[in-house]
Design a protein around this motif. Structure first.
Motif, mmCIF file in Angstrom:
data_model
loop_
_atom_site.group_PDB
_atom_site.id
_atom_site.type_symbol
_atom_site.label_atom_id
_atom_site.label_comp_id
_atom_site.label_asym_id
_atom_site.label_seq_id
_atom_site.Cartn_x
_atom_site.Cartn_y
_atom_site.Cartn_z
ATOM 1 N N SER A 169 0.918 -1.304 0.032
ATOM 2 C CA SER A 169 0.067 0.180 0.193
ATOM 3 C C SER A 169 0.632 1.221 -0.064
ATOM 4 O O SER A 169 1.893 1.376 0.618
ATOM 5 C CB SER A 169 -0.888 0.114 1.344
ATOM 6 N N SER A 170 0.484 2.357 -0.631
ATOM 7 C CA SER A 170 1.244 3.629 -0.526
ATOM 8 C C SER A 170 0.020 4.568 -0.304
ATOM 9 O O SER A 170 -1.197 4.430 -0.706
ATOM 10 C CB SER A 170 1.906 3.864 -1.742
ATOM 11 N N CYS A 171 0.373 5.547 0.296
ATOM 12 C CA CYS A 171 -0.501 6.460 0.900
ATOM 13 C C CYS A 171 -0.429 7.797 0.056
ATOM 14 O O CYS A 171 0.681 8.106 -0.351
ATOM 15 C CB CYS A 171 -0.449 6.833 2.302
ATOM 16 N N ILE B 121 4.967 4.368 2.460
ATOM 17 C CA ILE B 121 4.367 3.031 1.845
ATOM 18 C C ILE B 121 4.360 2.051 2.862
ATOM 19 O O ILE B 121 5.045 2.371 3.901
ATOM 20 C CB ILE B 121 5.352 2.654 0.719
ATOM 21 N N HIS C 130 5.140 5.846 -4.925
ATOM 22 C CA HIS C 130 4.049 5.025 -5.457
ATOM 23 C C HIS C 130 4.697 4.019 -6.530
ATOM 24 O O HIS C 130 4.928 4.461 -7.817
ATOM 25 C CB HIS C 130 2.954 5.725 -6.034
#
Length: 131
Positions: free
Chosen positions: A32-34, A95, A125
């Motif tokens: 996941s990446s924010c 991430i 990302h």
């Protein structure tokens, strides 16, 4: 691997070479990446601005361009500016994922460890990052 790159006001998924683990870093498979909507939207919008708007927003870079023009000629400035405008840049800085490899000198992390990482220019990302 796929990585999100910003160019000319848009974000593009691009196929780029996967990184190798480097000394003092860990190679992470990103789960996941924010995003930071404000920061990343601002960067995306500024990448789509005209050259004149960019110059007005960053007068220090305009001064640098004049300095380079005096020293190296206007053709060199045009070449450098066009290169910057055509270059897509990575985006992201937060991430979470799984360590695939630990670089030389890294202690405390092993392949399989679940981790979070942050840092502009590092925790991008992408499918894999070397942080």
């Amino acid at each position: 691997m796929l990585q999100a790159l910003v160019k000319k006001g848009c974000v593009y998924p691009e196929e780029v070479p996967a990184p190798n683990v480097s000394k003092g870093s860990v190679l992470i498979q990103v789960a996941s990446s924010c995003i930071s909507a404000g920061t990343e939207l601002g960067a995306m919008q500024s990448s789509g601005q005209s050259l004149i708007r960019k110059a007005l927003a960053q007068p220090e870079k305009l001064k640098l361009a004049f300095s380079v023009a005096r020293a190296e000629g206007i053709a060199k400035v045009i070449e450098k500016v066009q290169g910057k405008l055509e270059t897509a840049v990575p985006t992201g800085y937060s991430i979470a994922g799984t360590v695939l490899a630990a670089g030389e000198g890294v202690t405390g992390f092993r392949p399989g460890d679940r981790v979070a990482a942050a840092g502009a220019g590092l925790a991008n990302h992408a499918e894999y990052v070397d942080v």
